[in-house]
Design a protein around this motif. Structure first.
Motif, PDB file in Angstrom:
ATOM      1  N   CYS A 172       0.819  -1.212   0.000  1.00 43.00           N
ATOM      2  CA  CYS A 172       0.000   0.000   0.000  1.00 43.00           C
ATOM      3  C   CYS A 172       0.855   1.265   0.000  1.00 43.00           C
ATOM      4  O   CYS A 172       0.333   2.366   0.161  1.00 43.00           O
ATOM      5  CB  CYS A 172      -0.942  -0.009   1.204  1.00 43.00           C
ATOM      6  SG  CYS A 172      -2.181  -1.316   1.135  1.00 43.00           S
ATOM      7  N   THR A 174       3.350   1.747  -2.681  1.00 38.76           N
ATOM      8  CA  THR A 174       3.628   2.125  -4.068  1.00 38.76           C
ATOM      9  C   THR A 174       2.558   1.678  -5.058  1.00 38.76           C
ATOM     10  O   THR A 174       2.506   2.205  -6.168  1.00 38.76           O
ATOM     11  CB  THR A 174       4.980   1.531  -4.518  1.00 38.76           C
ATOM     12  OG1 THR A 174       4.905   0.098  -4.486  1.00 38.76           O
ATOM     13  CG2 THR A 174       6.099   1.981  -3.596  1.00 38.76           C
ATOM     14  N   ARG A 175       1.708   0.729  -4.681  1.00 38.82           N
ATOM     15  CA  ARG A 175       0.689   0.248  -5.615  1.00 38.82           C
ATOM     16  C   ARG A 175      -0.628   0.980  -5.408  1.00 38.82           C
ATOM     17  O   ARG A 175      -0.979   1.354  -4.289  1.00 38.82           O
ATOM     18  CB  ARG A 175       0.492  -1.258  -5.475  1.00 38.82           C
ATOM     19  CG  ARG A 175       1.705  -2.069  -5.928  1.00 38.82           C
ATOM     20  CD  ARG A 175       1.397  -3.552  -5.969  1.00 38.82           C
ATOM     21  NE  ARG A 175       2.526  -4.316  -6.485  1.00 38.82           N
ATOM     22  CZ  ARG A 175       2.773  -4.514  -7.779  1.00 38.82           C
ATOM     23  NH1 ARG A 175       1.947  -4.019  -8.680  1.00 38.82           N
ATOM     24  NH2 ARG A 175       3.827  -5.204  -8.162  1.00 38.82           N
ATOM     25  N   SER A 176      -1.360   1.148  -6.481  1.00 34.51           N
ATOM     26  CA  SER A 176      -2.642   1.850  -6.423  1.00 34.51           C
ATOM     27  C   SER A 176      -3.715   0.961  -5.817  1.00 34.51           C
ATOM     28  O   SER A 176      -3.545  -0.262  -5.694  1.00 34.51           O
ATOM     29  CB  SER A 176      -3.069   2.264  -7.836  1.00 34.51           C
ATOM     30  OG  SER A 176      -3.398   1.114  -8.609  1.00 34.51           O
ATOM     31  N   VAL A 177      -4.829   1.563  -5.467  1.00 36.31           N
ATOM     32  CA  VAL A 177      -5.965   0.803  -4.941  1.00 36.31           C
ATOM     33  C   VAL A 177      -6.426  -0.213  -5.984  1.00 36.31           C
ATOM     34  O   VAL A 177      -6.677  -1.382  -5.655  1.00 36.31           O
ATOM     35  CB  VAL A 177      -7.122   1.742  -4.548  1.00 36.31           C
ATOM     36  CG1 VAL A 177      -8.372   0.936  -4.178  1.00 36.31           C
ATOM     37  CG2 VAL A 177      -6.708   2.638  -3.389  1.00 36.31           C
ATOM     38  N   GLN A 179      -4.729  -1.651  -8.358  1.00 39.73           N
ATOM     39  CA  GLN A 179      -3.756  -2.742  -8.454  1.00 39.73           C
ATOM     40  C   GLN A 179      -3.897  -3.708  -7.285  1.00 39.73           C
ATOM     41  O   GLN A 179      -3.817  -4.933  -7.468  1.00 39.73           O
ATOM     42  CB  GLN A 179      -2.333  -2.170  -8.501  1.00 39.73           C
ATOM     43  CG  GLN A 179      -1.980  -1.492  -9.806  1.00 39.73           C
ATOM     44  CD  GLN A 179      -0.633  -0.790  -9.743  1.00 39.73           C
ATOM     45  OE1 GLN A 179      -0.267  -0.175  -8.741  1.00 39.73           O
ATOM     46  NE2 GLN A 179       0.130  -0.884 -10.827  1.00 39.73           N
ATOM     47  N   ASN A 180      -4.117  -3.178  -6.107  1.00 39.56           N
ATOM     48  CA  ASN A 180      -4.243  -4.042  -4.933  1.00 39.56           C
ATOM     49  C   ASN A 180      -5.556  -4.819  -4.930  1.00 39.56           C
ATOM     50  O   ASN A 180      -5.589  -5.969  -4.487  1.00 39.56           O
ATOM     51  CB  ASN A 180      -4.092  -3.219  -3.651  1.00 39.56           C
ATOM     52  CG  ASN A 180      -2.640  -2.987  -3.290  1.00 39.56           C
ATOM     53  OD1 ASN A 180      -1.789  -3.848  -3.519  1.00 39.56           O
ATOM     54  ND2 ASN A 180      -2.346  -1.830  -2.722  1.00 39.56           N
TER      55      ASN A 180
END
Length: 205
Positions: A172, A174-177, A179-180
């Motif tokens: 949480c 470097t990755r976007s919502v 992507q997660n």
């Protein structure tokens, strides 16, 4: 349809078959402002769009209602989680996916949930660095805690024990919502928490 069939409520297996996914409680644990609630609601929206049944249990909303009589002492934190676990158990029994957006800062807290929910429990660590969470600080709580105006605040004046063996770790930082959420749904499919129809719908989007 015979009257006796009309009076017989569907059992869990029937509900899960109809919804094409298992009932499961997903604890989204992490520091304050790690993005747990945002991720939980994004997952809820995605599953509902695919035809699943999902309901978020958000720690802040529970404290504003069901658990409004509880503070932040250790015993009150445990009671907060105990009540959340009981609500989650009812929803899971109805075959629903239940993202629980709660800090649950200590290993003992998460063990309480695991013991109550058993095989229906999965632990997902929303991992974000403290400085990232402080930079976000949407409610201003970190600033208040640093100023000594908010006691027992996790990450500042109260500890957070990172999960040792979570079922899944989400980045949480470097990755976007989006992507997660995609990663979370892929993992759910791998774990056979999603049925074939939902998996096909997921792969076609």
């Amino acid at each position: 349809m015979p009257l006796d069939e009309l009076l017989t409520p569907p059992d869990r297996q029937q509900r899960e078959a109809r919804q094409d996914h298992r009932g499961v409680a997903l604890l989204l644990t992490g520091l304050p402002a790690a993005g747990k609630s945002t991720l939980a609601h994004a997952l809820e929206a995605r599953l509902l769009a695919l035809g699943g049944q999902c309901l978020v249990l958000d720690g802040d909303r529970l404290r504003a209602g069901l658990n409004q009589d509880l503070g932040f002492t250790e015993s009150e934190r445990q009671e907060n989680l105990r009540r959340a676990a009981e609500v989650a158990a009812l929803l899971v029994e109805a075959g629903m996916v239940v993202p629980m957006a709660m800090i649950a800062p200590l290993a003992s807290h998460r063990q309480l949930l695991a013991e109550r929910l058993g095989a229906d429990y999965r632990e997902v660590w929303c991992r974000a660095a403290l400085h990232t969470c402080e930079r976000r600080d949407p409610k201003g709580h970190y600033a208040l805690a640093r100023a000594g105006k908010l006691a027992d605040f996790t990450g500042v004046s109260a500890p957070y024990e990172p999960p040792q063996t979570p079922a899944l770790i989400l980045d949480c930082d470097t990755r976007s919502v989006a992507q997660n959420v995609k990663r979370l749904l892929q993992w759910m499919a791998t774990e056979r928490l999603l049925g074939p129809s939902l998996q096909r719908a997921l792969s076609s989007h």
